[in-house]
Design an enzyme around this catalytic site. Structure first.
Site, PDB file in Angstrom:
ATOM      1  N   LYS A  92     -10.026  -4.422   6.706  1.00 50.27           N
ATOM      2  CA  LYS A  92     -10.920  -4.779   7.816  1.00 50.27           C
ATOM      3  C   LYS A  92     -10.523  -6.082   8.517  1.00 50.27           C
ATOM      4  O   LYS A  92     -10.789  -6.266   9.695  1.00 50.27           O
ATOM      5  CB  LYS A  92     -12.357  -4.863   7.317  1.00 50.27           C
ATOM      6  CG  LYS A  92     -12.908  -3.471   6.993  1.00 50.27           C
ATOM      7  CD  LYS A  92     -14.401  -3.430   7.141  1.00 50.27           C
ATOM      8  CE  LYS A  92     -14.881  -1.985   7.091  1.00 50.27           C
ATOM      9  NZ  LYS A  92     -14.816  -1.447   5.715  1.00 50.27           N
ATOM     10  N   GLU A 114     -21.912  -5.827  13.302  1.00 48.62           N
ATOM     11  CA  GLU A 114     -22.838  -5.135  12.413  1.00 48.62           C
ATOM     12  C   GLU A 114     -22.119  -4.919  11.088  1.00 48.62           C
ATOM     13  O   GLU A 114     -20.883  -4.896  11.047  1.00 48.62           O
ATOM     14  CB  GLU A 114     -23.243  -3.784  13.003  1.00 48.62           C
ATOM     15  CG  GLU A 114     -22.273  -2.620  12.708  1.00 48.62           C
ATOM     16  CD  GLU A 114     -20.872  -2.805  13.268  1.00 48.62           C
ATOM     17  OE1 GLU A 114     -20.711  -3.537  14.250  1.00 48.62           O
ATOM     18  OE2 GLU A 114     -19.929  -2.212  12.698  1.00 48.62           O
ATOM     19  N   SER A 379      -7.234   1.240   0.666  1.00 50.70           N
ATOM     20  CA  SER A 379      -7.825   0.422   1.740  1.00 50.70           C
ATOM     21  C   SER A 379      -8.416  -0.895   1.267  1.00 50.70           C
ATOM     22  O   SER A 379      -8.478  -1.855   2.023  1.00 50.70           O
ATOM     23  CB  SER A 379      -8.882   1.242   2.479  1.00 50.70           C
ATOM     24  OG  SER A 379      -9.828   1.774   1.570  1.00 50.70           O
TER      25      SER A 379
HETATM   26  C1  PLP Z   1     -15.184  -0.237   5.313  1.00 57.50           C
HETATM   27  C2  PLP Z   1     -14.217   0.329   4.367  1.00 57.50           C
HETATM   28  C3  PLP Z   1     -13.743   1.664   4.496  1.00 57.50           C
HETATM   29  C4  PLP Z   1     -14.272   2.634   5.523  1.00 57.50           C
HETATM   30  O1  PLP Z   1     -14.048   2.286   6.840  1.00 57.50           O
HETATM   31  P1  PLP Z   1     -12.951   2.999   7.742  1.00 57.50           P
HETATM   32  O2  PLP Z   1     -13.238   2.477   9.093  1.00 57.50           O
HETATM   33  O3  PLP Z   1     -13.157   4.466   7.622  1.00 57.50           O
HETATM   34  O4  PLP Z   1     -11.629   2.587   7.240  1.00 57.50           O
HETATM   35  C5  PLP Z   1     -12.776   2.114   3.608  1.00 57.50           C
HETATM   36  N1  PLP Z   1     -12.308   1.326   2.628  1.00 57.50           N
HETATM   37  C6  PLP Z   1     -12.728   0.051   2.471  1.00 57.50           C
HETATM   38  C7  PLP Z   1     -12.169  -0.749   1.362  1.00 57.50           C
HETATM   39  C8  PLP Z   1     -13.704  -0.487   3.321  1.00 57.50           C
HETATM   40  O5  PLP Z   1     -14.123  -1.741   3.144  1.00 57.50           O
END
Ligand code: PLP
Length: 397
Positions: A92, A114, A379
């Protein structure tokens, strides 16, 4: 074959999905962004500042790690794209920093955002602390209760966290409140949306800022193996890490793109966030996409064990990749995700975010040959999910 787009047309459409469905009061803000975003994002000076921050502040490039135990288990070559090693613990920050820089170029001094679980709020508060921007984060009152550590982080970073008491007091209500704020302060404020959702040009802005993920994957895989990967797998909440991981492969048809949604307690259980399995075309948060809604167009409350995937829609580019079948959308349950998180932890020594664990669990549903290189986008890291993991572990033992 139907044409596949990785960038929207000038009205913000990827095929039939996208656009900018906003109240008239928001037109000035949206039009200013639409007119200026591409020239800013492509500007040499902007790119240089952004790339330096990604390198020295965020810690990019993130490694592409060959996971030998997972590879043995699944009978193919599994590589993990380590977005969990970024500053603040997930992908993010790529978007939050890029948009904070964009806001400065637009002459804005105040940022609103948000947040659901607080991850995007923390990334935004971080970018604002670094760049000297005033920061206000809207968060549902229920989420504030559930995510105290992240609320504390945002406050320590200097952000004002505002509790949203309307509706179900969760993410979608926080988005509505942030939009209301933006209408009331159009000249000095930029709204940093946290995923590839919202009215045009937000999905395109966030996709381009996150596309550094696939830019690096492509280079790293080619260096290591001399060929493109057989598949790239990523989880989808709104879809930003997946959009970033797919972007530079969209025009390589030999690379399978696999998006993983949260099935919650099961797709048919009534407690799910599997948008493509359950949703229909509709408008949510300013763009036309696929939305979980009832016959009257009322949004159905989603459910997932992971707060980051607990969203009743997907970004318009994903709706397009789904409709054209360029990407395959599959779903993983809460339990399958938790089990995949334990396997990764015990076999590779990496505790993944619950969201990322969904992408890992998808490997159980897919078939690859021994020569196939499969990249999974990890992610984020699992620190924020320890309570969930421990309660699962304690219930089982
Ligand atoms: C917020 C988040 C997501 C989901 O958001 P996307 O916009 O779909 O990427 C996925 N993995 C992590 C670690 C997150 O913090």
């Amino acid at each position: 074959m139907e044409k596949i787009y990785k960038n929207p047309d000038e009205n913000g459409y990827y095929g039939e999905f996208g656009g900018a469905f906003v109240p008239e009061m928001l037109y000035p803000n949206i039009q200013e962004l639409q007119n200026k975003y591409l020239s800013i994002l492509n500007d040499t000076e902007f790119r240089k500042t952004f790339e330096e921050l990604l390198k020295y502040y965020v810690g990019r490039d993130t490694p592409l790690y060959f996971a030998s135990s997972l590879s043995a288990r699944y009978g193919c070559k599994v590589y993990l794209k380590r977005e969990d090693l970024n500053h603040t613990g997930a992908h993010k920050i790529n978007n939050a920093l890029g948009q904070a820089l964009l806001a400065k170029r637009l002459g804005k001094k105040r940022i609103i955002a948000e947040t659901g679980a607080g991850q995007h709020g923390v990334a935004t508060a971080t970018a604002c602390a670094l760049l000297g921007l005033d920061c206000t984060v809207y968060m549902g009152a229920v989420d504030i209760e559930r995510q105290q550590p992240n609320v504390g982080r945002m406050q320590m970073l200097g952000a004002q966290v505002i509790a949203v008491e309307s509706g179900s007091k969760t993410l979608k209500d926080a988005v509505n409140e942030a939009l209301r704020d933006w209408i009331s302060r159009p000249t000095d404020t930029h709204y940093i949306i946290g995923s590839v959702v919202g009215p045009h040009p937000f999905p395109d802005i966030v996709t381009r800022l996150q596309s550094v993920i696939s830019e690096e994957i492509k280079q790293q895989v080619l260096e290591k193996t001399g060929a493109l990967p057989a598949a790239v797998i990523a989880c989808v909440g709104g879809g930003s890490n997946a959009a970033g991981a797919f972007y530079h492969f969209i025009e390589d048809p030999q690379v399978q793109l696999i998006a993983v949604e949260a099935a919650g307690q099961g797709i048919e259980s009534g407690k799910s966030a599997a948008t493509t399995a359950l949703g229909t075309p509709g408008i949510l948060h300013g763009s036309k996409s696929i939305v979980m809604q009832d016959l009257h167009g009322q949004v159905i409350e989603p459910h997932s064990i992971s707060a980051g995937l607990d969203y009743p829609g997907i970004g318009p580019m994903h709706a397009h990749l789904f409709a054209t079948k360029r990407a395959q959308y599959i779903a993983v349950t809460d339990q399958q995700a938790v089990e995949a998180a334990f396997s990764l932890t015990q076999e590779e020594g990496i505790i993944p975010a619950l969201e990322s664990a969904h992408a890992l669990a998808a490997l159980d549903q897919l078939q690859f040959c021994s020569e196939d290189v499969v990249v999974v986008c990890l992610s984020g890291r699992g620190d924020k999910d320890m309570e969930t993991y421990l309660s699962y572990f304690n219930n089982k033992h």
